[in-house]
Design a protein around this motif. Structure first.
Motif, PDB file in Angstrom:
ATOM      1  N   ILE A 255       8.018   5.075  10.190  1.00 56.65           N
ATOM      2  CA  ILE A 255       6.913   4.781  11.022  1.00 56.65           C
ATOM      3  C   ILE A 255       6.490   3.245  10.578  1.00 56.65           C
ATOM      4  N   SER A 256       6.298   2.873  12.468  1.00 54.60           N
ATOM      5  CA  SER A 256       6.303   1.183  11.987  1.00 54.60           C
ATOM      6  C   SER A 256       4.294   0.566  12.203  1.00 54.60           C
ATOM      7  N   VAL A 257       4.930  -0.414  11.219  1.00 57.35           N
ATOM      8  CA  VAL A 257       3.240  -0.875  10.771  1.00 57.35           C
ATOM      9  C   VAL A 257       3.045  -2.023  11.739  1.00 57.35           C
ATOM     10  N   ASN A 258       2.705  -2.808  12.489  1.00 56.75           N
ATOM     11  CA  ASN A 258       2.532  -3.696  13.080  1.00 56.75           C
ATOM     12  C   ASN A 258       0.514  -4.372  12.055  1.00 56.75           C
ATOM     13  N   GLY A 259       0.572  -5.885  11.774  1.00 59.92           N
ATOM     14  CA  GLY A 259       0.079  -6.117  11.556  1.00 59.92           C
ATOM     15  C   GLY A 259      -1.196  -6.953  13.364  1.00 59.92           C
ATOM     16  N   PRO A 260      -2.204  -7.636  13.020  1.00 63.09           N
ATOM     17  CA  PRO A 260      -3.177  -7.969  14.309  1.00 63.09           C
ATOM     18  C   PRO A 260      -2.037  -8.935  14.778  1.00 63.09           C
ATOM     19  N   ASP A 261      -1.569 -10.114  14.516  1.00 65.02           N
ATOM     20  CA  ASP A 261      -0.375 -10.988  14.415  1.00 65.02           C
ATOM     21  C   ASP A 261       0.889 -10.205  15.520  1.00 65.02           C
ATOM     22  N   ALA A 264       5.671  -7.106  11.551  1.00 61.73           N
ATOM     23  CA  ALA A 264       6.027  -6.379  10.249  1.00 61.73           C
ATOM     24  C   ALA A 264       4.950  -6.247   9.900  1.00 61.73           C
ATOM     25  N   ALA A 265       4.119  -5.324   9.034  1.00 61.47           N
ATOM     26  CA  ALA A 265       3.158  -5.558   7.269  1.00 61.47           C
ATOM     27  C   ALA A 265       3.732  -5.645   6.555  1.00 61.47           C
ATOM     28  N   ALA A 266       3.984  -5.837   5.224  1.00 61.53           N
ATOM     29  CA  ALA A 266       4.073  -5.380   4.416  1.00 61.53           C
ATOM     30  C   ALA A 266       3.760  -4.618   3.250  1.00 61.53           C
ATOM     31  N   LEU A 267       4.065  -3.460   3.803  1.00 62.81           N
ATOM     32  CA  LEU A 267       3.704  -2.122   3.296  1.00 62.81           C
ATOM     33  C   LEU A 267       4.274  -2.552   1.650  1.00 62.81           C
ATOM     34  N   GLU A 268       2.905  -1.775   0.391  1.00 63.21           N
ATOM     35  CA  GLU A 268       3.186  -1.890  -0.517  1.00 63.21           C
ATOM     36  C   GLU A 268       3.267  -0.369  -0.911  1.00 63.21           C
ATOM     37  N   PRO A 269       3.403   0.217  -2.201  1.00 61.14           N
ATOM     38  CA  PRO A 269       3.988   1.235  -2.837  1.00 61.14           C
ATOM     39  C   PRO A 269       2.207   2.095  -3.085  1.00 61.14           C
ATOM     40  N   TYR A 270       2.122   3.343  -2.393  1.00 62.60           N
ATOM     41  CA  TYR A 270       0.979   3.771  -2.961  1.00 62.60           C
ATOM     42  C   TYR A 270       1.238   5.065  -3.725  1.00 62.60           C
ATOM     43  N   LEU A 271       0.635   5.292  -4.872  1.00 61.07           N
ATOM     44  CA  LEU A 271       0.726   6.196  -5.424  1.00 61.07           C
ATOM     45  C   LEU A 271       1.889   7.060  -5.729  1.00 61.07           C
ATOM     46  N   GLY A 272       3.009   6.346  -5.970  1.00 67.65           N
ATOM     47  CA  GLY A 272       4.570   5.719  -6.303  1.00 67.65           C
ATOM     48  C   GLY A 272       5.379   5.983  -5.039  1.00 67.65           C
ATOM     49  N   ALA A 273       4.395   5.975  -3.607  1.00 71.11           N
ATOM     50  CA  ALA A 273       5.244   5.401  -2.574  1.00 71.11           C
ATOM     51  C   ALA A 273       4.891   4.988  -1.224  1.00 71.11           C
ATOM     52  N   TYR A 274       5.747   4.332  -0.357  1.00 73.61           N
ATOM     53  CA  TYR A 274       5.761   3.842   0.383  1.00 73.61           C
ATOM     54  C   TYR A 274       4.767   4.639   1.856  1.00 73.61           C
ATOM     55  N   GLY A 275       3.759   5.493   1.530  1.00 74.83           N
ATOM     56  CA  GLY A 275       3.171   5.929   2.389  1.00 74.83           C
ATOM     57  C   GLY A 275       2.648   7.936   1.842  1.00 74.83           C
ATOM     58  N   HIS A 276       2.160   8.035   2.408  1.00 74.59           N
ATOM     59  CA  HIS A 276       1.538  10.121   2.552  1.00 74.59           C
ATOM     60  C   HIS A 276       1.747  10.448   3.673  1.00 74.59           C
ATOM     61  N   LEU A 277       2.379  11.646   3.923  1.00 76.07           N
ATOM     62  CA  LEU A 277       1.959  11.760   5.602  1.00 76.07           C
ATOM     63  C   LEU A 277       1.301  13.140   5.035  1.00 76.07           C
ATOM     64  N   VAL A 278       0.371  13.932   5.591  1.00 77.47           N
ATOM     65  CA  VAL A 278      -0.492  14.997   5.534  1.00 77.47           C
ATOM     66  C   VAL A 278      -0.126  15.358   6.999  1.00 77.47           C
ATOM     67  N   VAL A 321      -1.436  -1.932   2.166  1.00 77.00           N
ATOM     68  CA  VAL A 321      -1.532  -3.490   2.480  1.00 77.00           C
ATOM     69  C   VAL A 321      -2.002  -4.291   1.919  1.00 77.00           C
ATOM     70  N   GLY A 322      -1.833  -5.486   0.960  1.00 77.18           N
ATOM     71  CA  GLY A 322      -2.841  -6.432   0.278  1.00 77.18           C
ATOM     72  C   GLY A 322      -4.067  -5.568  -0.130  1.00 77.18           C
TER      73      GLY A 322
END
Length: 335
Positions: A255-261, A264-278, A321-322
């Motif tokens: 999965i790629s995440v790009n900002g408005p500019d 590539a966005a600087a992803l941060e850990p969230y709940l112990g992982a770089y993302g959660h997929l349901v 992010v942020g």
């Protein structure tokens, strides 16, 4: 959204100890020499096989998901690999996957001897309502001890039957085992609540996903599901994925995440992982949950995913992010 406080965690269970491998008693010299030569031949084969695999991986194409590894925030002794497509609990016969797919969860109030017991299931549209529920065991006693998995003892998914209004929540537990959170459901309809947790009962861990319906009175106007696509937007971010989920085997999904500019966005850990997929299946809202590999791949979260059956699915990707969490959604088809 109100996050839950960590509940008591059961003491560490001893890891399974395997008996040492049996050795071969010493024999005559010619037999020992034969065994040594055979070992050398096997070693050469293994080395060449490793070299071949290294060449394959260097080419950038992964042929198999990583081996199970415990996450740091999981309770010691857990056998669930949270980085693999999973559901918690034993599926019913109708939920058994075909052609190598994965089992699904969230379809039943009860599984594995535990039952989801909501205090009330009626809500008013657009207003904060208190959602409270318990998880009970044999005899109706409330479970009060849970393992902390991905920073929380309880993960709660709420979504309307037309796959809109997705929320990933973390209720708080009272000492008597009652979970509670203020919940706002925007529009009339039937919503599904899916409780994803690992209970500790009798010193043993029981990882389950239980589901039940919530009702919001009013005129229900189901929304049409968006067309399948690999790119979407979320709060100004452009989010896209590479890979094709199938029912035959786990496949990589980047999965790629790009900002408005556009960068590539600087992803941060969230709940112990770089993302959660349901991933939820259209119709019955069968539930699959997967986390990415621990390290980013070229700055992208890398998931391994398989779908339980052919059909239409809605994928929900939470990322941070942020210091702020965002959710990207796609419609996907499995054939």
């Amino acid at each position: 959204m109100s996050d839950g406080t960590g509940a008591a965690v059961a003491p560490q269970e001893p890891q399974e100890q395997r008996p040492p491998a049996l050795g071969v008693a010493g024999g005559q010299g010619d037999r020992a020499g034969f065994r040594l030569a055979a070992f050398g031949a096997v070693l050469i084969v293994v080395l060449f096989a490793g070299y071949g695999l290294g060449r394959l991986n260097a080419g950038g194409t992964a042929s198999a998901p990583p081996q199970p590894a415990h996450t740091g925030d999981s309770m010691p002794g857990m056998v669930m690999d949270e980085n693999q497509p999973h559901t918690h609990g034993e599926p019913a016969a109708s939920d058994t996957p075909a052609a190598g797919g994965v089992a699904v969860g969230g379809l039943s109030l009860s599984s594995g001897g535990l039952t989801l017991v909501p205090s009330s299931t009626d809500f008013v549209a657009g207003q904060p309502n208190r959602l409270e529920y318990r998880v009970t065991g044999a005899g109706g006693a409330s479970v009060t001890t849970y393992a902390v998995v991905h920073d929380k003892p309880m993960h709660l998914i709420v979504v309307r039957r037309d796959l809109t209004g997705f929320q990933h929540l973390h209720p708080a537990m009272a000492p008597d085992g009652t979970w509670g959170i203020d919940l706002t459901l925007a529009a009339p309809g039937i919503y599904r609540m899916i409780a994803d947790f690992t209970a500790v009962v009798g010193g043993k861990q029981s990882a389950l996903t239980l589901g039940g319906d919530l009702t919001v009175a009013g005129n229900y106007a189901p929304a049409a599901l968006p067309a399948p696509g690999r790119q979407t937007t979320a709060d100004g971010f452009t989010v896209s994925y590479e890979g094709t989920p199938t029912t035959s085997s786990s496949q990589p999904l980047l999965i790629s995440v790009n900002g408005p500019d556009g960068k590539a966005a600087a992803l941060e850990p969230y709940l112990g992982a770089y993302g959660h997929l349901v991933v939820l299946r259209q119709g019955d809202l069968a539930y699959v949950h997967v986390h990415p590999e621990e390290q980013l791949a070229d700055g992208k979260p890398k998931f391994w995913i398989a779908l339980p059956s052919t059909g239409t699915y809605r994928m929900f990707f939470d990322f941070q992010v942020g210091g702020k969490v965002h959710t990207a959604t796609w419609t996907a088809l499995a054939e």
